[in-house]
Design a protein around this motif. Structure first.
Motif, PDB file in Angstrom:
ATOM      1  N   ALA A  75       0.829  -1.206   0.000  1.00  0.00           N
ATOM      2  CA  ALA A  75       0.000   0.000   0.000  1.00  0.00           C
ATOM      3  C   ALA A  75       0.862   1.253   0.000  1.00  0.00           C
ATOM      4  CB  ALA A  75      -0.937  -0.004   1.203  1.00  0.00           C
ATOM      5  N   VAL A  76       1.970   1.214   0.726  1.00  0.00           N
ATOM      6  CA  VAL A  76       2.894   2.351   0.754  1.00  0.00           C
ATOM      7  C   VAL A  76       3.492   2.570  -0.640  1.00  0.00           C
ATOM      8  CG1 VAL A  76       5.108   3.163   1.649  1.00  0.00           C
ATOM      9  CG2 VAL A  76       3.417   2.188   3.209  1.00  0.00           C
ATOM     10  N   ALA A  77       3.906   1.475  -1.287  1.00  0.00           N
ATOM     11  CA  ALA A  77       4.462   1.582  -2.636  1.00  0.00           C
ATOM     12  C   ALA A  77       3.423   2.120  -3.615  1.00  0.00           C
ATOM     13  CB  ALA A  77       4.981   0.229  -3.097  1.00  0.00           C
ATOM     14  N   GLU A  78       2.194   1.630  -3.517  1.00  0.00           N
ATOM     15  CA  GLU A  78       1.118   2.113  -4.390  1.00  0.00           C
ATOM     16  C   GLU A  78       0.886   3.602  -4.183  1.00  0.00           C
ATOM     17  OE1 GLU A  78      -2.277   1.933  -7.067  1.00  0.00           O
ATOM     18  OE2 GLU A  78      -0.470   0.721  -6.777  1.00  0.00           O
ATOM     19  N   HIS A  79       0.951   4.044  -2.918  1.00  0.00           N
ATOM     20  CA  HIS A  79       0.813   5.472  -2.616  1.00  0.00           C
ATOM     21  C   HIS A  79       1.930   6.260  -3.298  1.00  0.00           C
ATOM     22  CE1 HIS A  79      -0.340   8.997  -0.213  1.00  0.00           C
ATOM     23  NE2 HIS A  79       0.955   9.208  -0.056  1.00  0.00           N
ATOM     24  N   GLY A  80       3.151   5.698  -3.281  1.00  0.00           N
ATOM     25  CA  GLY A  80       4.263   6.363  -3.948  1.00  0.00           C
ATOM     26  C   GLY A  80       4.040   6.491  -5.444  1.00  0.00           C
ATOM     27  N   PRO A 126       9.638  -6.662  -8.050  1.00  0.00           N
ATOM     28  CA  PRO A 126       9.098  -6.543  -9.410  1.00  0.00           C
ATOM     29  C   PRO A 126       7.593  -6.709  -9.500  1.00  0.00           C
ATOM     30  CG  PRO A 126      11.055  -7.946  -9.382  1.00  0.00           C
ATOM     31  CD  PRO A 126      10.686  -7.688  -7.940  1.00  0.00           C
ATOM     32  N   THR A 127       6.987  -7.432  -8.543  1.00  0.00           N
ATOM     33  CA  THR A 127       5.542  -7.651  -8.626  1.00  0.00           C
ATOM     34  C   THR A 127       4.761  -6.362  -8.394  1.00  0.00           C
ATOM     35  OG1 THR A 127       5.347  -8.236  -6.270  1.00  0.00           O
ATOM     36  CG2 THR A 127       5.815 -10.018  -7.820  1.00  0.00           C
ATOM     37  N   ARG A 128       5.388  -5.345  -7.818  1.00  0.00           N
ATOM     38  CA  ARG A 128       4.672  -4.089  -7.570  1.00  0.00           C
ATOM     39  C   ARG A 128       4.374  -3.339  -8.868  1.00  0.00           C
ATOM     40  NH1 ARG A 128       8.041  -3.531  -2.599  1.00  0.00           N
ATOM     41  NH2 ARG A 128       6.698  -4.324  -0.948  1.00  0.00           N
ATOM     42  N   THR A 129       5.011  -3.736  -9.948  1.00  0.00           N
ATOM     43  CA  THR A 129       4.727  -3.088 -11.224  1.00  0.00           C
ATOM     44  C   THR A 129       3.359  -3.486 -11.780  1.00  0.00           C
ATOM     45  OG1 THR A 129       5.907  -4.837 -12.422  1.00  0.00           O
ATOM     46  CG2 THR A 129       7.179  -2.888 -11.788  1.00  0.00           C
ATOM     47  N   THR A 130       2.642  -4.356 -11.069  1.00  0.00           N
ATOM     48  CA  THR A 130       1.273  -4.691 -11.473  1.00  0.00           C
ATOM     49  C   THR A 130       0.262  -3.728 -10.860  1.00  0.00           C
ATOM     50  OG1 THR A 130       0.990  -6.228  -9.613  1.00  0.00           O
ATOM     51  CG2 THR A 130       1.879  -7.133 -11.661  1.00  0.00           C
ATOM     52  N   SER A 131       0.717  -2.778 -10.047  1.00  0.00           N
ATOM     53  CA  SER A 131      -0.218  -1.858  -9.389  1.00  0.00           C
ATOM     54  C   SER A 131      -0.887  -0.951 -10.420  1.00  0.00           C
ATOM     55  CB  SER A 131       0.506  -1.002  -8.353  1.00  0.00           C
ATOM     56  OG  SER A 131       1.204   0.070  -8.963  1.00  0.00           O
ATOM     57  N   GLY A 132      -2.104  -0.500 -10.085  1.00  0.00           N
ATOM     58  CA  GLY A 132      -2.852   0.359 -10.995  1.00  0.00           C
ATOM     59  C   GLY A 132      -2.144   1.665 -11.280  1.00  0.00           C
ATOM     60  N   ALA A 133      -1.566   2.290 -10.241  1.00  0.00           N
ATOM     61  CA  ALA A 133      -0.903   3.577 -10.433  1.00  0.00           C
ATOM     62  C   ALA A 133       0.353   3.428 -11.282  1.00  0.00           C
ATOM     63  CB  ALA A 133      -0.559   4.192  -9.078  1.00  0.00           C
ATOM     64  N   PHE A 134       1.094   2.320 -11.087  1.00  0.00           N
ATOM     65  CA  PHE A 134       2.276   2.090 -11.918  1.00  0.00           C
ATOM     66  C   PHE A 134       1.876   1.951 -13.381  1.00  0.00           C
ATOM     67  CE2 PHE A 134       5.173  -0.720 -14.177  1.00  0.00           C
ATOM     68  CZ  PHE A 134       6.398  -0.117 -13.949  1.00  0.00           C
ATOM     69  N   LYS A 135       0.820   1.176 -13.636  1.00  0.00           N
ATOM     70  CA  LYS A 135       0.365   0.977 -15.011  1.00  0.00           C
ATOM     71  C   LYS A 135      -0.099   2.292 -15.630  1.00  0.00           C
ATOM     72  CE  LYS A 135      -1.026  -3.875 -14.512  1.00  0.00           C
ATOM     73  NZ  LYS A 135      -2.160  -4.818 -14.499  1.00  0.00           N
ATOM     74  N   ALA A 136      -0.756   3.134 -14.830  1.00  0.00           N
ATOM     75  CA  ALA A 136      -1.196   4.432 -15.346  1.00  0.00           C
ATOM     76  C   ALA A 136       0.005   5.305 -15.705  1.00  0.00           C
ATOM     77  CB  ALA A 136      -2.076   5.129 -14.311  1.00  0.00           C
ATOM     78  N   GLY A 137       1.046   5.245 -14.882  1.00  0.00           N
ATOM     79  CA  GLY A 137       2.261   5.991 -15.181  1.00  0.00           C
ATOM     80  C   GLY A 137       2.928   5.501 -16.455  1.00  0.00           C
ATOM     81  N   MET A 138       2.915   4.188 -16.664  1.00  0.00           N
ATOM     82  CA  MET A 138       3.493   3.634 -17.889  1.00  0.00           C
ATOM     83  C   MET A 138       2.684   4.046 -19.116  1.00  0.00           C
ATOM     84  SD  MET A 138       6.323   2.167 -17.247  1.00  0.00           S
ATOM     85  CE  MET A 138       6.606   1.291 -18.793  1.00  0.00           C
TER      86      MET A 138
END
Length: 248
Positions: A75-80, A126-138
């Motif tokens: 959750a902290v990573a997703e917030h970032g 590496p699994t954190r790259t599946t987060s919604g915010a990461f995908k939106a940034g990509m």
């Protein structure tokens, strides 16, 4: 010097979100408490008890909200990722697509330098790259890449370009953070950034210079906006263009 901020995009420091009612208010307090501990004392300091104390809650509340410590760190990573995405300024029609690419790369690096502990957590798994915010940034990055392709600037496949851009920015930050201060040379950033630009873009948007592959990439980038072809025709044309770009 590290890359300078452009157009107010760089985050600098994380800002607290406004509190929302119900369950989100204690959840946000816990995330902010965890980020504060992470920033001041490092990842080992982020224990469920320490975070609960800092947030003014009992430890069982952490488990109710996040499942376990790993869930809290996710959750902290997703917030970032969400904070970084919210700080981005996107110009849908930049006057200079290559300069826009440089600016976006600089912003990503600046965020990492401003939030080193959080950035390291964000990219440690590496699994954190599946987060919604990461995908939106990509998707923001892919938009920049498609504009380069449509203008004839892109030198490589869109997916490879995204990987190169992302890898060089992340590698620059993590390498810088791993070095002792007396070994840090700001030329690392400009050298990696310009190497990235050289690797993914043409010096001039000349289809003749890029050959058939360059023309195919430009047409491939414009296909999603093409309304005169049927889905079957678009699919067939995409296959042909992909073959041309692979051959180039």
């Amino acid at each position: 010097m590290p890359p300078r901020s452009r157009s107010g995009e760089a985050s600098g420091a994380l800002k607290s979100d406004s509190a929302s009612p119900g369950r989100e208010q204690p959840r946000q307090r816990v995330i902010e408490a965890a980020i504060d501990l992470l920033t001041r004392e490092g990842r080992d300091a982020v224990t469920t008890r320490a975070v609960a104390d800092a947030a003014g809650l009992q430890p069982p509340a952490i488990y109710r909200l996040f499942g376990d410590k790993d869930g809290l760190l996710d959750a902290v990573a997703e917030h970032g990722f969400a904070t970084f995405l919210a700080g981005k300024h996107v110009n849908p029609d930049p006057p200079d697509p290559i300069e826009d690419l440089r600016a976006g790369w600089d912003v990503a690096v600046e965020f990492g330098l401003a939030n080193p502990a959080l950035y390291t957590l964000m990219y440690a798994d590496p699994t954190r790259t599946t987060s919604g915010a990461f995908k939106a940034g990509m998707e923001v990055l892919m938009g920049r890449i498609r504009r380069l392709a449509a203008g004839g600037w892109l030198r490589v496949d869109e997916e490879l370009a995204a990987q190169i851009i992302h890898a060089t920015a992340r590698g620059a930050v993590l390498t810088w953070l791993s070095l002792r201060e007396d070994r840090r040379d700001p030329a690392l950033f400009t050298t990696l950034r310009e190497s990235m630009v050289t690797a993914v873009t043409n010096q001039r948007p000349a289809v003749r210079e890029a050959g058939a592959a360059g023309a195919a990439r430009a047409l491939r980038a414009a296909l999603p906006e093409e309304a005169t072809l049927s889905p079957a025709e678009q699919h067939l044309l995409t296959e042909w263009l992909d073959r041309l770009t692979a051959d180039g």
